[in-house]
Design a protein around this motif. Structure first.
Motif, PDB file in Angstrom:
ATOM      1  N   LEU A 223     -35.564 -42.682  29.454  1.00  0.00           N
ATOM      2  CA  LEU A 223     -34.366 -41.925  29.787  1.00  0.00           C
ATOM      3  C   LEU A 223     -33.436 -42.688  30.728  1.00  0.00           C
ATOM      4  N   ASN A 224     -33.993 -43.518  31.599  1.00  0.00           N
ATOM      5  CA  ASN A 224     -33.151 -44.310  32.503  1.00  0.00           C
ATOM      6  C   ASN A 224     -32.276 -45.283  31.721  1.00  0.00           C
ATOM      7  N   ALA A 225     -32.862 -45.910  30.689  1.00  0.00           N
ATOM      8  CA  ALA A 225     -32.075 -46.815  29.847  1.00  0.00           C
ATOM      9  C   ALA A 225     -31.027 -46.041  29.057  1.00  0.00           C
ATOM     10  N   LEU A 226     -31.405 -44.891  28.533  1.00  0.00           N
ATOM     11  CA  LEU A 226     -30.456 -44.075  27.783  1.00  0.00           C
ATOM     12  C   LEU A 226     -29.294 -43.623  28.662  1.00  0.00           C
ATOM     13  N   ARG A 227     -29.573 -43.353  29.939  1.00  0.00           N
ATOM     14  CA  ARG A 227     -28.536 -42.887  30.850  1.00  0.00           C
ATOM     15  C   ARG A 227     -27.423 -43.923  30.998  1.00  0.00           C
ATOM     16  N   ARG A 228     -27.760 -45.200  30.840  1.00  0.00           N
ATOM     17  CA  ARG A 228     -26.767 -46.271  30.952  1.00  0.00           C
ATOM     18  C   ARG A 228     -25.996 -46.491  29.654  1.00  0.00           C
ATOM     19  N   GLU A 229     -26.437 -45.875  28.550  1.00  0.00           N
ATOM     20  CA  GLU A 229     -25.869 -46.177  27.236  1.00  0.00           C
ATOM     21  C   GLU A 229     -25.226 -44.992  26.541  1.00  0.00           C
TER      22      GLU A 229
END
Length: 327
Positions: A223-229
């Protein structure tokens, strides 16, 4: 009178088949995708223009946090008020329940040979006949309105060539030959708001990179990576899906993602925000595996998918995934 009964029965059965067909289409969602959700700014409730990659009309956004404005179409407004009208031909709300109840009662009456509202005598029989006539008119008008919405054409205009997007010598439309020719030119529909926006090579590179990165982060449940994308709205939808997978004890592995073809549907700016909707045809291996054992539950074979992804950014910022629509 016998023929009259069967005319009403035919109309009611045809209506039921339309409703059933709509429900079946919603059930054919693949693991990790298959639905349409997100927001496209002021164009959330208008269909993206068809392109070479996605020549058919895209599915509407059935999940969105955007509220329809005064300029929204009647169909979009109905979709945003499910408590009153609901979805489908009659909907799932108050009016839908009444219409479904009348049709159900009528079908049972005809099956047992009592007429649409048989079994009632005197004044009640006359009232039943009037209700039958009214129901036929209502069904006919709803079917006609539904057919009109389905068959209404979408206005479109060709994208204007920019400095980094030269015109095709034969068609005069904007085209882009980078990324091995995977992204081509496209048109945009005559949306009610927004100014045309020029998309350059760096933007196309960002779109392809986001396609791969979003799928990789989703597969890793990061989810942390998704939050940036992705936008916060898309993050909420992905979080719900991942929570559902965890509850079911499965993981959705999406691997070998590769863009095969893509072209621009439309790009525009409104206020300080910029949007671009891109049709993308890509290959992938979509697998649903058991969380404990790692055994394949569903999928696992190479497949190809065509979707329309909408990206947004603050002026001068980084692109984020804002919506996904099925082609």
């Amino acid at each position: 009178m016998f023929r009259y009964r069967w005319v009403i029965a035919f109309a009611a059965i045809a209506t039921a088949l339309v409703l059933v067909a709509g429900d079946v289409g919603d059930a054919n969602a693949r693991a990790g995708g298959g639905s349409s959700g997100g927001s496209r700014g002021s164009r959330t409730f208008s269909a993206p223009a068809p392109t070479t990659t996605a020549p058919t009309t895209a599915a509407p956004l059935n999940r969105t946090m955007t509220q329809p404005g005064a300029a929204s179409t009647a169909a979009a407004g109905s979709a945003a008020r499910p408590g009153l009208l609901g979805g489908g031909l009659f909907g799932g709300g108050l009016l839908g329940g009444l219409a479904a109840g009348f049709i159900g009662a009528g079908l049972f009456g005809m099956l047992f040979g009592h007429g649409m509202f048989g079994g009632m005598g005197g004044f009640a029989s006359i009232l039943g006949l009037l209700l039958q006539i009214g129901l036929v008119v209502i069904v006919a008008r709803l079917l006609f309105s539904w057919w009109q919405r389905r068959s209404s054409p979408q206005a479109a205009y060709a994208a204007q060539p920019g400095a980094d997007s030269p015109a095709h010598p034969a068609t005069g439309q904007s085209s882009f030959s980078g990324l091995g020719g995977m992204f081509g030119g496209g048109g945009g529909n005559a949306a009610p708001a927004g100014q045309p926006l020029t998309i350059v090579k760096e933007d196309y590179d960002a779109f392809e990179r986001l396609l791969e990165d979003v799928q990789a982060a989703y597969s890793a449940e990061d989810l942390n990576a998704l939050r940036r994308e992705v936008t916060p709205e898309m993050l909420s939808y992905f979080s719900e899906e991942l929570a559902d997978h965890a509850s079911r004890g499965v993981i959705n592995r999406v691997t070998d993602v590769k863009l095969l073809q893509g072209d621009l549907s439309e790009a525009w700016s409104e206020g300080n925000a910029e949007y671009a909707t891109v049709a993308m045809h890509f290959g992938l291996i979509d697998t649903l595996v058991d969380r404990a054992s790692g055994k394949t539950v569903e999928g696992g074979s190479p497949s190809e998918v065509t979707e329309l992804w909408t990206f947004m950014r603050s002026r001068g910022g980084n692109w984020l995934l804002s919506a996904i629509q099925q082609a």
